[in-house]
Write an enzyme that holds these catalytic residues in place. Sequence first.
Site, PDB file in Angstrom:
ATOM      1  N   LYS A  13      34.028  46.809  23.011  1.00  0.00           N
ATOM      2  CA  LYS A  13      32.684  47.019  22.478  1.00  0.00           C
ATOM      3  C   LYS A  13      31.615  46.553  23.487  1.00  0.00           C
ATOM      4  O   LYS A  13      31.949  45.906  24.492  1.00  0.00           O
ATOM      5  CB  LYS A  13      32.545  46.254  21.162  1.00  0.00           C
ATOM      6  CG  LYS A  13      33.453  46.792  20.061  1.00  0.00           C
ATOM      7  CD  LYS A  13      33.242  45.977  18.791  1.00  0.00           C
ATOM      8  CE  LYS A  13      34.103  46.482  17.647  1.00  0.00           C
ATOM      9  NZ  LYS A  13      33.897  45.678  16.421  1.00  0.00           N
ATOM     10  N   TYR A  53      32.259  55.257  12.633  1.00  0.00           N
ATOM     11  CA  TYR A  53      32.200  54.296  11.535  1.00  0.00           C
ATOM     12  C   TYR A  53      31.975  54.966  10.169  1.00  0.00           C
ATOM     13  O   TYR A  53      31.535  54.328   9.230  1.00  0.00           O
ATOM     14  CB  TYR A  53      31.094  53.266  11.783  1.00  0.00           C
ATOM     15  CG  TYR A  53      31.454  52.237  12.825  1.00  0.00           C
ATOM     16  CD1 TYR A  53      32.570  51.424  12.674  1.00  0.00           C
ATOM     17  CD2 TYR A  53      30.678  52.068  13.963  1.00  0.00           C
ATOM     18  CE1 TYR A  53      32.908  50.475  13.623  1.00  0.00           C
ATOM     19  CE2 TYR A  53      30.999  51.118  14.934  1.00  0.00           C
ATOM     20  CZ  TYR A  53      32.121  50.329  14.745  1.00  0.00           C
ATOM     21  OH  TYR A  53      32.440  49.390  15.684  1.00  0.00           O
ATOM     22  N   ASN A 116      32.642  40.912  18.004  1.00  0.00           N
ATOM     23  CA  ASN A 116      34.065  40.574  18.072  1.00  0.00           C
ATOM     24  C   ASN A 116      34.811  41.308  19.182  1.00  0.00           C
ATOM     25  O   ASN A 116      36.011  41.478  19.140  1.00  0.00           O
ATOM     26  CB  ASN A 116      34.743  40.748  16.703  1.00  0.00           C
ATOM     27  CG  ASN A 116      34.722  42.185  16.218  1.00  0.00           C
ATOM     28  OD1 ASN A 116      34.358  43.105  16.946  1.00  0.00           O
ATOM     29  ND2 ASN A 116      35.127  42.391  14.984  1.00  0.00           N
ATOM     30  N   HIS A 119      37.540  46.885  19.412  1.00  0.00           N
ATOM     31  CA  HIS A 119      37.947  47.649  18.229  1.00  0.00           C
ATOM     32  C   HIS A 119      39.344  48.196  18.481  1.00  0.00           C
ATOM     33  O   HIS A 119      39.649  48.645  19.579  1.00  0.00           O
ATOM     34  CB  HIS A 119      36.993  48.833  17.992  1.00  0.00           C
ATOM     35  CG  HIS A 119      37.560  49.850  17.045  1.00  0.00           C
ATOM     36  ND1 HIS A 119      37.434  49.744  15.679  1.00  0.00           N
ATOM     37  CD2 HIS A 119      38.305  50.969  17.273  1.00  0.00           C
ATOM     38  CE1 HIS A 119      38.062  50.762  15.098  1.00  0.00           C
ATOM     39  NE2 HIS A 119      38.593  51.521  16.043  1.00  0.00           N
ATOM     40  N   GLU A 132      40.438  58.784  15.566  1.00  0.00           N
ATOM     41  CA  GLU A 132      39.631  58.104  16.580  1.00  0.00           C
ATOM     42  C   GLU A 132      39.921  58.634  17.983  1.00  0.00           C
ATOM     43  O   GLU A 132      39.010  58.792  18.786  1.00  0.00           O
ATOM     44  CB  GLU A 132      39.853  56.592  16.486  1.00  0.00           C
ATOM     45  CG  GLU A 132      39.312  56.050  15.166  1.00  0.00           C
ATOM     46  CD  GLU A 132      39.501  54.548  14.988  1.00  0.00           C
ATOM     47  OE1 GLU A 132      40.312  53.940  15.705  1.00  0.00           O
ATOM     48  OE2 GLU A 132      38.828  53.990  14.108  1.00  0.00           O
TER      49      GLU A 132
END
Length: 159
Positions: A13, A53, A116, A119, A132
Site C-alpha cells: 500500500k 474495495y 497496515n 493488502h 483482484e
Amino acid sequence: MSHHDERTFVMVKPDGVQRGLIGEIVSRFEDRGLKLVAGKFVQLDEELAKSHYGEHEDKPFFDGLVEFITSGPVFAMVWEGADATRQVRAMVGETDPTESPPGTIRGDFGLDLGHNVIHASDHEDEGANEREIDLFFDDDELVDYDLDTSAWVYEEEDH
C-alpha cells in the site's frame, strides 16, 4: 502451474511504498519459496480503488479507504505456490497490526489499522484472488515459468 500451486494477489500500500518496504516485502515471499509471476508499480485512480474495495462500499470507512489507497503509488503483485493465499495471509498478519505477532509483515512494520502496509487476498473469500488479479493484471502479464529453486522447496512427487 502445477496442480498444488495457486496464485494470490498482494499489494504494498502507499504507506509501505513511502516507507521503502517493497524490497523487504518481496524478499520475505522469495525467501519463503513463493514464485513472483507478476508485478506492477501503479498509481490507482478512484475508479480502480472503488472496484478493489467494492465489498466495503456501504461501510462508513469506505471513502477513507479509497482516499488512502489513491494517496500514492502501490506495488501490485501476484505470487504463486502451494496453498499460496493462506500462506501469504499468515505471513502478512492480522488486519490490525497491533494484533499481529512479530515476525509477520504487519507485526514488524505496522502500528496503525489504517496504515497496515500491505493488502493480501483473503483465503476465506472464494474468488477474491481471481477478482483482484483480474482487476490489476491482464492475462498476458502473468508469466508462466519454472523457478529452478522449486526442487529445493517442494518434495518431488510420485507421478
